[in-house]
Design a protein around this motif. Structure first.
Motif, PDB file in Angstrom:
ATOM      1  N   ARG A  90       5.677   9.616 -11.974  1.00 60.62           N
ATOM      2  CA  ARG A  90       5.635   9.695 -13.362  1.00 60.62           C
ATOM      3  C   ARG A  90       6.855   9.338 -14.656  1.00 60.62           C
ATOM      4  O   ARG A  90       6.858   9.259 -15.618  1.00 60.62           O
ATOM      5  N   ALA A 295     -10.208   2.833 -16.516  1.00 60.58           N
ATOM      6  CA  ALA A 295      -8.846   3.807 -16.661  1.00 60.58           C
ATOM      7  C   ALA A 295      -8.164   4.083 -18.321  1.00 60.58           C
ATOM      8  O   ALA A 295      -7.995   2.907 -18.522  1.00 60.58           O
ATOM      9  N   PHE A 334      -4.823   9.128 -12.677  1.00 64.86           N
ATOM     10  CA  PHE A 334      -5.201   8.041 -11.924  1.00 64.86           C
ATOM     11  C   PHE A 334      -4.939   8.521 -10.953  1.00 64.86           C
ATOM     12  O   PHE A 334      -3.932   8.861  -9.927  1.00 64.86           O
ATOM     13  N   GLU A 336      -4.361   7.756  -6.634  1.00 67.57           N
ATOM     14  CA  GLU A 336      -3.303   7.108  -5.629  1.00 67.57           C
ATOM     15  C   GLU A 336      -4.393   6.044  -4.286  1.00 67.57           C
ATOM     16  O   GLU A 336      -4.381   5.444  -3.586  1.00 67.57           O
ATOM     17  N   HIS A 346      -7.681  -1.566 -17.021  1.00 61.63           N
ATOM     18  CA  HIS A 346      -7.056  -0.218 -17.756  1.00 61.63           C
ATOM     19  C   HIS A 346      -6.645  -0.400 -18.584  1.00 61.63           C
ATOM     20  O   HIS A 346      -6.935  -1.504 -19.386  1.00 61.63           O
ATOM     21  N   GLU A 356       5.222   4.466 -15.823  1.00 61.31           N
ATOM     22  CA  GLU A 356       3.758   4.408 -14.817  1.00 61.31           C
ATOM     23  C   GLU A 356       2.873   3.877 -15.421  1.00 61.31           C
ATOM     24  O   GLU A 356       2.019   3.130 -14.095  1.00 61.31           O
ATOM     25  N   ARG A 359       3.416   1.361 -12.447  1.00 59.89           N
ATOM     26  CA  ARG A 359       3.708   1.717 -11.211  1.00 59.89           C
ATOM     27  C   ARG A 359       2.402   2.561 -10.709  1.00 59.89           C
ATOM     28  O   ARG A 359       1.474   2.507  -9.096  1.00 59.89           O
ATOM     29  N   ARG A 360       1.151   2.385 -11.618  1.00 63.82           N
ATOM     30  CA  ARG A 360      -0.022   2.846 -11.797  1.00 63.82           C
ATOM     31  C   ARG A 360      -0.883   0.939 -11.167  1.00 63.82           C
ATOM     32  O   ARG A 360      -1.386   0.244 -10.140  1.00 63.82           O
TER      33      ARG A 360
END
Length: 398
Positions: A90, A295, A334, A336, A346, A356, A359-360
Motif C-alpha cells: 500500500r 469494504a 483488505f 488478498e 467498497h 491503494e 491496488r484493491r
C-alpha cells in the motif's frame, strides 16, 4: 490531526524497509530532523509498522512508515515480517535500507517484490561513516549515508524528491466539471451517522474543490433542499448528495439538473470510476446465499444504522430479493484472496491514497470478482445511475 493537516489519503506514503538493526528508525529520525522513531541497539525494536506524517520538499506532505525487520525470527517474527510485506502493498514509494554494503538474501527478496509491484524505490546503504565510495558515483536511486553522522542526508532528501515526486497533474474532484460562478448544491444529511461537529472528508474536499474552481458551494440538508433550490436566482450546475440521501434528493431535484454523489466523485478522484460503473450490474446476477464483501478504507465507531453494515445489506437484499451472506472489512485489512465473493462493494476510499484504492481493484480484477463502490451501487439499485452518468463523459458509453 490538526484542522489544517493534509489528510492521510492525500499524502504520498513511503515505506522504510530493511533488516533488523539496518538503521531504519535512525534514518527516519535523520530525514525528519526529529526523534520520531525509537532507536535501540537491540534487534527488533520496531515490532509494528509506525507512520510518521511530515513535509518533504519538493514532494510536499508525505507519510513515512517505519516497518519491522524483514529478517525477524520465530513465530512472532514471521508475523512481523508479514506485516512489513503488507505495508509494501500500500505504499507509493519504498526505501530499502541496507546495512552498509551488505546485500542479504532477505534484502534481495524484498527488492524483487518491490520491482514486481512496480513501486518507485531507493537503495540506501546506511552506516557508511567510513565509506570509500562517493554517493555521487552510485546510481540515481542508490546512495550511501550515515544516519549517525548525518552524512549525505541532505542529498538523500533531494533524491527522494526526484524519485518519488509525482509531476503528473492530480485528478480533480469536481473542479474540471464546472465553470467559475456556477452554483453547486451539496446535500449533507445530519443524522445519527453524521460525525459530531464536523463534515466528513469527501464533503470537505468537494467544497474546497468547488471554491478553487471559482464556483459557489451551497451546502444544505436534504430537508431544506427544496427550499434552497427555489430560492436560487439560477439553477445549479450540479447537485452532489450523500449517497444515503440519493433517493429522496433524486425526487426533489429537477431532472434537467445533473445529480451525483460524493462517493461517485471519490471513485473518479481515485481513478476507478469506469471500473466501478462496469461492475455495479453484477448485483443483478447474485443468487441465494452468495457472499458479498463490503469494504471500508477507514475504521470508525459504527452507529446502529451504519451505511456499510446495516443500510447497504438491506438495500441489496431488497433489490435482489435474495438472502445473501455479507462479510465486512475495514481499514488496512483488505483480503488478498477474494475468490469466494460474487461482489465487492467498497466505500469512496477518501482515507486511502489512490494507489491503494487501485491496488484493491486490481486484486478483485485478477480474481474475476466485480468491485463497485457505495455511491455507484446505491444509485443503480434506486434507478438513478443513468442520470448520474450524464456528468461524466467516460460513463455515457455504458
Amino acid at each position: 490531526m490538526s484542522m489544517n493537516a493534509t489528510p492521510s489519503g492525500e499524502r504520498l506514503h513511503i515505506g522504510i524497509f530493511g533488516k533488523r538493526n539496518a538503521g531504519k528508525s535512525s534514518l527516519i529520525n535523520a530525514i525528519t530532523g526529529q526523534s520520531l522513531a525509537v532507536v535501540s541497539e537491540v534487534p527488533g525494536t520496531t515490532t509494528d509498522p509506525v507512520s510518521k506524517a511530515m513535509e518533504l520538499l519538493p514532494i510536499g506532505p508525505i507519510v513515512l512508515i517505519d516497518t519491522p525487520g524483514i529478517d525477524d525470527e520465530g513465530e512472532l517474527g514471521k508475523e512481523r515480517v508479514k506485516k512489513s510485506y503488507q505495508v509494501l502493498r500500500r505504499v507509493d514509494g519504498a526505501i530499502l535500507v541496507l546495512n552498509g554494503r551488505n546485500f542479504s538474501a532477505e534484502d534481495k527478496r524484498l527488492l524483487h517484490a518491490i520491482k514486481e509491484q512496480n513501486i518507485p524505490y531507493m537503495l540506501v546503504h546506511n552506516k557508511c561513516e567510513d565509506t570509500i565510495l562517493e554517493s555521487e558515483n552510485l546510481s540515481g536511486n542508490e546512495i550511501e549515508v550515515s544516519a549517525k553522522t548525518g552524512m549525505h542526508i541532505n542529498l538523500l532528501r533531494e533524491r527522494m524528491g526526484k524519485i518519488f515526486y509525482k509531476t503528473d497533474a492530480k485528478q480533480r474532484i469536481i473542479a474540471d466539471l464546472i465553470q467559475p460562478k456556477d452554483f453547486v448544491v451539496l446535500v449533507v444529511p445530519i443524522d445519527e451517522a453524521a460525525p459530531k461537529g464536523r463534515l466528513i472528508l469527501p464533503q470537505q474536499q468537494t467544497i474546497r474543490d468547488v471554491l478553487e474552481a471559482g464556483a459557489v458551494a451551497i451546502t444544505t440538508k436534504e430537508t431544506e433542499l427544496a427550499a434552497t433550490l427555489s430560492s436560487l436566482e439560477k439553477a445549479p450546475a450540479v447537485v452532489v448528495t450523500d449517497s444515503q440521501a440519493f433517493e429522496i434528493v433524486n425526487q426533489i431535484v429537477p431532472q434537467e439538473i445533473p445529480l451525483t454523489s460524493f462517493s461517485i466523485l471519490m471513485a473518479r478522484y481515485k481513478g476507478v470510476l469506469l471500473q466501478a460503473a462496469q461492475s455495479v450490474m453484477a448485483v443483478d446476477t447474485l443468487q441465494e446465499k452468495d457472499r458479498v464483501l463490503i469494504a471500508e478504507g477507514c475504521t470508525h465507531h459504527r452507529q446502529c444504522n451504519d451505511i456499510g453494515t446495516c443500510k447497504l445489506p438491506k438495500w441489496i437484499e431488497g433489490y435482489t430479493g435474495k438472502k445473501l451472506q455479507f462479510e465486512f472489512c475495514s481499514g488496512s485489512e483488505f483480503p488478498e484472496n477474494v475468490q469466494q465473493y460474487k461482489l465487492i462493494v467498497h466505500c469512496g476510499g477518501c482515507m486511502l491514497q489512490e494507489r491503494e484504492v487501485q491496488r484493491r481493484l486490481s486484486v478483485a480484477q485478477r480474481q474475476n470478482v466485480p468491485m463497485t463502490n457505495y455511491g455507484m451501487l446505491i444509485a443503480y439499485i434506486h434507478g438513478i445511475l443513468k442520470r448520474s452518468a450524464t456528468l461524466f463523459p467516460d460513463l455515457k458509453k455504458i
